[in-house]
Scaffold this active site. Structure first.
Site, PDB file in Angstrom:
ATOM      1  N   PHE A 428       0.823  -1.207   0.000  1.00  0.00           N
ATOM      2  CA  PHE A 428       0.000   0.000   0.000  1.00  0.00           C
ATOM      3  C   PHE A 428       0.859   1.261   0.000  1.00  0.00           C
ATOM      4  O   PHE A 428       0.500   2.268   0.623  1.00  0.00           O
ATOM      5  CB  PHE A 428      -0.972   0.010   1.189  1.00  0.00           C
ATOM      6  CG  PHE A 428      -1.456  -1.364   1.564  1.00  0.00           C
ATOM      7  CD1 PHE A 428      -2.054  -2.187   0.611  1.00  0.00           C
ATOM      8  CD2 PHE A 428      -1.285  -1.871   2.841  1.00  0.00           C
ATOM      9  CE1 PHE A 428      -2.480  -3.464   0.937  1.00  0.00           C
ATOM     10  CE2 PHE A 428      -1.701  -3.147   3.181  1.00  0.00           C
ATOM     11  CZ  PHE A 428      -2.301  -3.950   2.222  1.00  0.00           C
ATOM     12  N   CYS A 429       1.999   1.200  -0.689  1.00  0.00           N
ATOM     13  CA  CYS A 429       2.931   2.330  -0.794  1.00  0.00           C
ATOM     14  C   CYS A 429       3.420   2.792   0.573  1.00  0.00           C
ATOM     15  O   CYS A 429       3.757   3.960   0.757  1.00  0.00           O
ATOM     16  CB  CYS A 429       2.280   3.501  -1.537  1.00  0.00           C
ATOM     17  SG  CYS A 429       1.824   3.134  -3.227  1.00  0.00           S
ATOM     18  N   ASN A 430       3.475   1.878   1.530  1.00  0.00           N
ATOM     19  CA  ASN A 430       3.929   2.206   2.881  1.00  0.00           C
ATOM     20  C   ASN A 430       4.998   1.187   3.288  1.00  0.00           C
ATOM     21  O   ASN A 430       4.741   0.277   4.086  1.00  0.00           O
ATOM     22  CB  ASN A 430       2.752   2.161   3.858  1.00  0.00           C
ATOM     23  CG  ASN A 430       3.050   2.850   5.172  1.00  0.00           C
ATOM     24  OD1 ASN A 430       4.192   2.828   5.646  1.00  0.00           O
ATOM     25  ND2 ASN A 430       2.050   3.456   5.770  1.00  0.00           N
TER      26      ASN A 430
END
Length: 820
Positions: A428-430
């Site tokens: 999740f782009c984290n």
């Protein structure tokens, strides 16, 4: 009422469904989200949904008003300026921010707002960028600006602890990760003076775990950094705080009068679904004045001279930072979104989404396999002593098999899609939160990258560890029924019950093979029923009573393909209409015939003559393999462009480095290679008529049990096979190691992994998509994340060198398999 829902309402009825609101949740779904119609949408952390009434109000607004460019002086332009001014105030009101202290700068999204801060922040070699591990990549990107200006950067973990020296009061403890710098010598020339500006960034809510950080961090960092960062060279200095509120502010209030952050970034589609491509930077006036903007554009200057170095910038903060004409029609639409949120109230939205999150989390934790093993691992540790202000409506998790191995998150996502459930998988782009909660070390992350893992790929389990997670998230319009359908999906698809042992594994050979051997199975004989050649990849094929073999499989099979002008290989997944392009080959004339309902003339391509352009080939890659293809003249390309409805060109495979090695095949005595044309995996796909019949029986049974109507029978050609066989038992082919058709030998390369493409069907010239047959296949043909149906074959040529053969296949030939 459903007893399960009654039980849910006993526990959560006071918070669920807006009992004191203008509409109940059932009324909201019935009147404002009719388009969902059985679809379960659980990716509100990615993008929430717009209300249909909200969009009606937007369309009515745009249809009845005239909004001009706000940089003009006309009446319509003044009307736009008024709307933009009102929108700024609405944004500030949403965060309880006084216009005397804050300004709202419109951007193209939260990412653009973060980029603006990173570009314009007053970095120096004495500055520092500090950020929590739980941050989006768009926040981590600010690090590039800091490091390039000689500043330091480092990540931190924040925990609560007891401070005995202050009477056992709760205190914040910071665990600092490695300091990053790109110019060490420059840093050590002098000690930090304390006058440098530092930036601390954290999310109001982690988009991986749902952790809500305490907003008290704003004052703690700004006012108590000496104690928090004691011993660090950056404990002094002037600290400014940035909050990424893109996810958190959709379901939780951020009151800037109580938590005076210097910068807050948001995206409006996260709040109420529409508009996309619009966000805002809410900046404190004193902080905004410190930003050093270099570029100027229309709207940001009061005056400039073209042929000399002169510019006079505008003084208003919003005008100074909003480059060019703002997206004023999108800005005009946000008031309708805020109206919808305000009618429900943020506290009610928070309670509603929390009730669903708590329920789903509780149900997931309760799931057990038949051997007692837990099914679900949630990435929310209540033992982590973080500065936490609760948990948002996000659940991230992975699922385990009874033997404790992991189901891949991509398998979960694909099966969920078949069940009309939309969710999100990955990191999740984290990356910081992902590594932290999954327990991935730096060496693990580097090993994953070396193994080929990148964002959005299918490498979901690497070296026995998940590389990401499954995430479900709830919005203000989510319902109990959404949550219940998701839980039922997990239970039926991933929980092993006592009477379902082994249902996720295909037998290595049919049951009749266990004791009887192949003779009994083949007592009635197995024969080749049909041969199909697909000259152009993803276009329709044609059947032949007999066909020659070559070192690439069936001669001319998938020897051509279509490529877009941007370099993308066209397939039915991207262009479903390709199945309407029919093909045939006249071997004697050496002509490929192609027809399309979109083209008046039938195309003829003489493939024996040199009709390709030029003498050099064009290099490109498919599935990581290098090919060389030769292009055709403009007349041919225009024909195909008209047939598929977009510009494209036809290429013929002239050379490939894509080989299959016999050493991979069990029991083979030779180590030779066979070349592949433009196929995905293998030279041949074989389908059994009996296996298709069994599949159709299962589809019919499922449809009757679910009372969904009459099932559509699946034709073997739905699977785009080269060879269809008849005779024997269903799925007997699963156990074949090698087989002989006539005098030609073939080696099985295992089952064919099926995808959504088999759910596409041509109905009267229109492509229709359903859940079948993939949904039924997923219920009984799954092996370690793959849904297998049919087997892949390679042709064993007589010589150990590439050459064309004189061998043919003929319909009616008997098949003689050797089993494992």
């Amino acid at each position: 009422m459903d007893p399960n829902k009654e039980e849910f309402l006993k526990e959560f009825g006071a918070d669920y469904g807006y009992p004191n609101g203008p509409k109940t949740i059932d009324e909201i779904r019935a009147t404002e989200f009719k388009r969902l119609n059985g679809l379960v949408y659980l990716d509100h952390a990615g993008a929430t949904l717009y209300s249909e009434l909200q969009m009606e109000a937007v369309f009515k607004d745009l249809a009845t008003n005239v909004y001009g460019n706000p940089h003009s002086q006309s009446d319509s332009s003044y009307a736009t300026c008024d709307i933009v001014r009102e929108a700024r105030q609405q944004v500030l009101d949403y965060f309880n921010a006084s216009p005397k202290e804050y300004k709202c700068i419109f951007t193209s999204g939260a990412t653009a707002a973060l980029k603006l801060v990173g570009e314009a922040f007053p970095w120096s070699d004495q500055s520092c960028f500090m950020y929590t591990m739980e941050n989006h990549n768009s926040v981590l990107g600010i690090r590039e600006y800091a490091l390039s200006q000689g500043s330091a950067a480092f990540a931190i973990d924040i925990e609560e602890s007891l401070d005995h020296s202050r009477g056992n009061l709760m205190s914040v403890k910071v665990s600092q990760h490695q300091i990053q710098r790109r110019n060490e010598a420059r840093f050590f020339e002098k000690e930090p003076t304390g006058g440098a500006y530092n930036l601390f960034a954290f999310p109001s809510e982690c988009n991986f775990s749902g952790l809500r950080f305490s907003l008290d961090l704003v004052k703690i960092i700004k006012e108590d950094s000496d104690r928090i960062l004691e011993g660090s060279p950056f404990c002094s200095g002037r600290w400014m705080v940035l909050i990424d509120a893109a996810k958190g502010c959709a379901t939780q209030t951020l009151d800037l009068s109580k938590h005076p952050a210097d910068f807050v970034v948001i995206s409006f589609y996260k709040l109420f679904g529409y508009p996309t491509g619009l966000g805002a930077l809410i900046a404190r006036n004193d902080a905004a004045k410190l930003l050093k903007k270099t570029y100027f554009s229309g709207g940001t200057v009061a005056a400039s001279i073209a042929d000399t170095d002169f510019i006079k910038r505008r003084q208003e903060i919003e005008e100074l930072f909003e480059d060019g004409t703002t997206s004023f029609l999108s800005i005009a639409s946000i008031r309708h979104g805020f109206k919808m949120l305000n009618s429900l109230t943020m506290p009610s939205i928070s309670r509603h989404t929390t009730s669903l999150t708590t329920y789903v989390r509780k149900m997931l934790l309760a799931l057990k396999h038949e051997n007692g093993a837990s099914v679900c691992t949630l990435y929310r540790s209540d033992n982590v002593k973080v500065v936490c202000h609760g948990w948002g409506p996000i659940i991230s998790f992975n699922l385990r098999r009874p033997d404790n191995s992991w189901f891949g998150y991509r398998e979960v996502e694909k099966l969920a899609s078949l069940s009309q459930i939309q969710l999100r998988t990955g990191c999740f782009c984290n990356p910081g939160a992902c590594a932290k909660y999954l327990g991935l070390s730096h060496s693990d992350l580097l090993s994953n990258i070396e193994a080929g893992h990148v964002c959005w790929d299918d490498y979901d389990v690497v070296n026995g560890k998940p590389a990401g997670a499954v995430r479900v998230s709830f919005g203000y319009m989510s319902t109990y029924e959404d949550a219940k359908k998701f839980i039922d999906f997990v239970r039926t698809s991933f929980v092993s019950l006592p009477n379902q042992i082994g249902r996720y594994h295909l037998r290595e050979r049919p049951s009749s093979f266990l004791n009887e051997g192949p003779r009994k199975l083949l007592a009635g004989g197995v024969f080749l029923k049909s041969i199909t050649i697909y000259p152009i990849k993803s276009c329709a094929g044609f059947s032949a009573a007999s066909w020659p073999l070559s070192s690439t499989g069936l001669q001319y099979d998938r020897e051509w393909l279509l490529k877009s002008l941007t370099g993308d290989i066209l397939t039915q997944k991207k262009v479903p209409e390709m199945c309407l392009i029919s093909t045939s080959i006249d071997l004697h004339q050496g002509i490929l015939f192609v027809e399309s309902p979109r083209c008046k003339e039938r195309l003829q391509i003489n493939f024996k003559s040199n009709t390709c352009n030029g003498s050099t080939g064009e290099d490109f890659h498919i599935h990581g393999q290098r090919y060389e293809g030769r292009s055709y003249n403009n007349e041919v390309n225009i024909w195909f462009s008209q047939a598929v409805g977009q510009p494209c060109c036809l290429l013929r495979c002239s050379m490939s480095n894509y080989y299959l090695n016999n050493s991979r095949c069990v029991g083979m005595r030779r180590d030779v290679q066979s070349r592949l044309n433009f196929v995905n995996e293998a030279q041949f796909l074989l389908i059994s008529k009996e296996s298709v019949s069994d599949l159709n029986d299962r589809i019919s049974s499922n449809m009757k049990n679910s009372a969904l109507g009459v099932a559509v029978q699946v034709n073997p050609m739905r699977f785009r096979p080269n060879l269809v066989i008849s005779g024997g038992e269903p799925y007997a082919e699963d156990g074949w190691r090698t087989l002989k058709i006539g005098d030609n030998c073939f080696t099985s390369q295992g089952g064919c992994n099926r995808c959504q493409m088999i759910n596409l069907v041509n109905e009267g010239g229109q492509m229709q998509k359903s859940n079948e047959p993939l949904a039924t296949l997923a219920s009984y043909r799954r092996v370690k994340g793959k849904i297998l149906f049919g087997i892949l074959l390679r042709y064993e040529t007589a010589d150990e060198v590439e050459q064309e053969t004189n061998s043919w296949l003929q319909v009616g030939q008997e098949i003689h398999p050797n089993s494992f």
